[in-house]
Design an enzyme around this catalytic site. Structure first.
Site, mmCIF file in Angstrom:
data_model
loop_
_atom_site.group_PDB
_atom_site.id
_atom_site.type_symbol
_atom_site.label_atom_id
_atom_site.label_comp_id
_atom_site.label_asym_id
_atom_site.label_seq_id
_atom_site.Cartn_x
_atom_site.Cartn_y
_atom_site.Cartn_z
ATOM 1 N N ARG A 46 -3.603 31.132 -13.801
ATOM 2 C CA ARG A 46 -4.307 30.180 -13.457
ATOM 3 C C ARG A 46 -4.851 29.633 -13.432
ATOM 4 N NH1 ARG A 46 -8.475 31.756 -10.264
ATOM 5 N NH2 ARG A 46 -7.304 33.130 -9.409
ATOM 6 N N TYR A 98 -5.967 3.041 -5.572
ATOM 7 C CA TYR A 98 -4.626 3.658 -5.044
ATOM 8 C C TYR A 98 -4.466 4.318 -3.981
ATOM 9 C CZ TYR A 98 -1.233 7.406 -4.987
ATOM 10 O OH TYR A 98 0.263 7.995 -4.538
ATOM 11 N N ASP A 170 -8.522 5.774 -13.646
ATOM 12 C CA ASP A 170 -7.678 6.037 -13.202
ATOM 13 C C ASP A 170 -6.997 5.682 -14.560
ATOM 14 O OD1 ASP A 170 -4.958 6.325 -12.443
ATOM 15 O OD2 ASP A 170 -5.781 6.608 -10.397
ATOM 16 N N LYS A 195 3.834 9.467 -13.234
ATOM 17 C CA LYS A 195 4.724 8.416 -13.138
ATOM 18 C C LYS A 195 4.920 8.005 -14.370
ATOM 19 C CE LYS A 195 2.993 7.734 -8.696
ATOM 20 N NZ LYS A 195 1.412 7.228 -8.460
HETATM 21 C C1 LIG Z 1 0.300 7.938 -8.052
HETATM 22 C C2 LIG Z 1 -0.901 7.887 -8.190
HETATM 23 C C3 LIG Z 1 -2.058 8.965 -8.080
HETATM 24 C C4 LIG Z 1 -1.610 10.088 -7.546
HETATM 25 O O1 LIG Z 1 -1.214 10.444 -8.557
HETATM 26 P P1 LIG Z 1 0.631 12.056 -7.309
HETATM 27 O O2 LIG Z 1 0.706 12.694 -8.586
HETATM 28 O O3 LIG Z 1 1.663 11.541 -6.326
HETATM 29 O O4 LIG Z 1 -0.423 12.992 -6.732
HETATM 30 C C5 LIG Z 1 -3.335 8.188 -8.424
HETATM 31 N N1 LIG Z 1 -3.051 7.323 -8.648
HETATM 32 C C6 LIG Z 1 -2.084 6.331 -9.257
HETATM 33 C C7 LIG Z 1 -2.929 4.737 -9.846
HETATM 34 C C8 LIG Z 1 -1.468 6.474 -9.033
HETATM 35 O O5 LIG Z 1 0.166 5.891 -8.959
#
Ligand SMILES: *Cc1c(COP(=O)(O)O)cnc(C)c1O
Length: 379
Positions: A46, A98, A170, A195
């Site tokens: 962890r 998001y 982000d 992504k």
């Molecule tokens: C998908 C996404 C998230 C969340 O991420 P996960 O890996 O699905 O938990 C946060 N911000 C943006 C812009 C996203 O596209």
């Protein structure tokens, strides 16, 4: 080292035991000690794991940071950032965030006494008017989802610095191939690595990168205390994905440009949202802070018919109707009935999520095939 070399070598060293070129998958929870505390830098997975460490060093390298942290998902990474705060603290964020971020802020952390302001940031100077003594974090996304708004990171950083507030970005949509927020003055970069960074729609993971030792220390403490870490198998797959980030992104951008221009020329299309168009309200900022414009595009059809939008996404063959984005394969989504279905119609329409809006994650297939698919689907 330039970016295209960093994706392959950044933060990486060959395996010390046998010289393996890829870091082995250290599928272990614990590590033998010769005497209490006599270990080789790893005690419990962890806290640390060599495969995850290699990945975290890769993340840090790509974002020009000094410390990377890998989490079980993008949401777990955001969760760790908000845990830097205390009851009474305030956060300023954007009004087309998001959906999952909006949900964790309003449905989880608001109950812990943290106050969130959601504001339009097309003009970043507006942020300053929401700052007070309790403001501890500015949290932005650019380009935003699904309206592809652009927020001026440098301007937001200036406001954050002058009030001693953290700025978190982000960077999921842009990736460090297009945009490096730490270089523009941000304190924390976050990714849904699920992504583009992973890029193959086969891993759920999150990342944070910082360049301040004290801030990194606090985040590592939260990561270890709360435990939402990425496992060794997923860390290995993510590292493999990172190695082709630059070539994938180059093609995402080329295909995105071709598809955006095709849609803009189509008589049935009302509006195309893509920061590469000179008519985009913040095109100049996008040009300044991004190296290219990416493969995320949203569009609406004339007449704004919900039924017609559903027909279009159902007719698509190469574009798969699915949530998510950033993989090698092209995806299409209908925000009004999918990602934004839980938001009341009047609310979502205020930010542009109208009934006919379709969002595309343009993949790296042949652009001619993608355009032909859109052509037959739109009619
Ligand atoms: C998908 C996404 C998230 C969340 O991420 P996960 O890996 O699905 O938990 C946060 N911000 C943006 C812009 C996203 O596209």
């Amino acid at each position: 080292m330039k970016f295209n070399t960093k994706t392959i070598h950044g933060g990486q060293e060959h395996d010390k035991a046998y010289g393996a070129v890829m870091p082995p998958i250290y599928q272990t929870s614990t590590y033998a000690q010769s005497t209490p505390g006599g270990h080789k830098g790893f005690e419990y997975s962890r806290t640390h794991n060599p495969t995850r460490k290699a990945l975290e060093n890769g993340f840090a390298s790509l974002e020009n940071g000094t410390h990377g942290l890998a989490f079980a998902s993008g949401m777990a990474a955001i969760d760790a950032v908000i845990k830097l705060l205390k009851p009474g603290d305030e956060v300023i964020s954007t009004n087309d965030l998001y959906g999952g971020s909006y949900r964790i802020f309003t449905k989880i952390f608001a109950d812990f006494g943290i106050k969130f302001h959601f504001i339009g940031m097309e003009n970043a100077d507006k942020i300053a008017s929401y700052v007070n003594d309790n403001t501890k974090l500015i949290w932005i996304e650019t380009p935003t989802n699904p309206m592809m708004n652009i927020i001026d990171i440098k301007a937001a950083a200036k406001i954050a610095k002058s009030h001693n507030i953290l700025l978190g970005v982000d960077n999921t949509f842009a990736t460090p191939y297009l945009q490096r927020p730490l270089d523009l003055g941000a304190d924390i970069v976050m990714h849904s690595a699920t992504k583009y960074l992973g890029g193959h729609s086969d891993v759920v993971m999150g990342a944070l990168v910082v360049k301040d030792d004290a801030l990194a220390e606090r985040l590592y403490f939260i990561q270890n205390s709360c435990g939402a870490v990425s496992g060794p198998q997923d860390s290995f797959l993510m590292l493999r994905g990172l190695k082709t980030l630059h070539v994938r992104m180059q093609r995402h951008c080329e295909n995105g440009k071709a598809v955006a221009h095709y849609l803009a020329s189509h008589p049935e299309i009302e509006k195309v949202y893509w920061p590469g168009f000179e008519t985009h309200p913040n095109h100049d900022i996008a040009k300044d802070q991004m190296d290219d414009f990416g493969g995320m595009i949203s569009f609406t059809t004339k007449g704004n018919s919900y039924e017609n939008a559903i027909k279009i996404v159902e007719r698509l063959n190469i574009f798969t109707l699915a949530e998510s984005l950033g993989g090698v394969e092209s995806l299409a989504g209908h925000p009004a009935s999918m990602t934004h279905a839980s938001i009341p119609k009047e609310e979502r329409e205020k930010t542009g999520v109208v009934d006919s809006l379709i969002r595309l994650s343009v993949g790296i297939e042949d652009a001619d095939d993608l355009i032909a698919d859109l052509k037959q689907a739109i009619g």
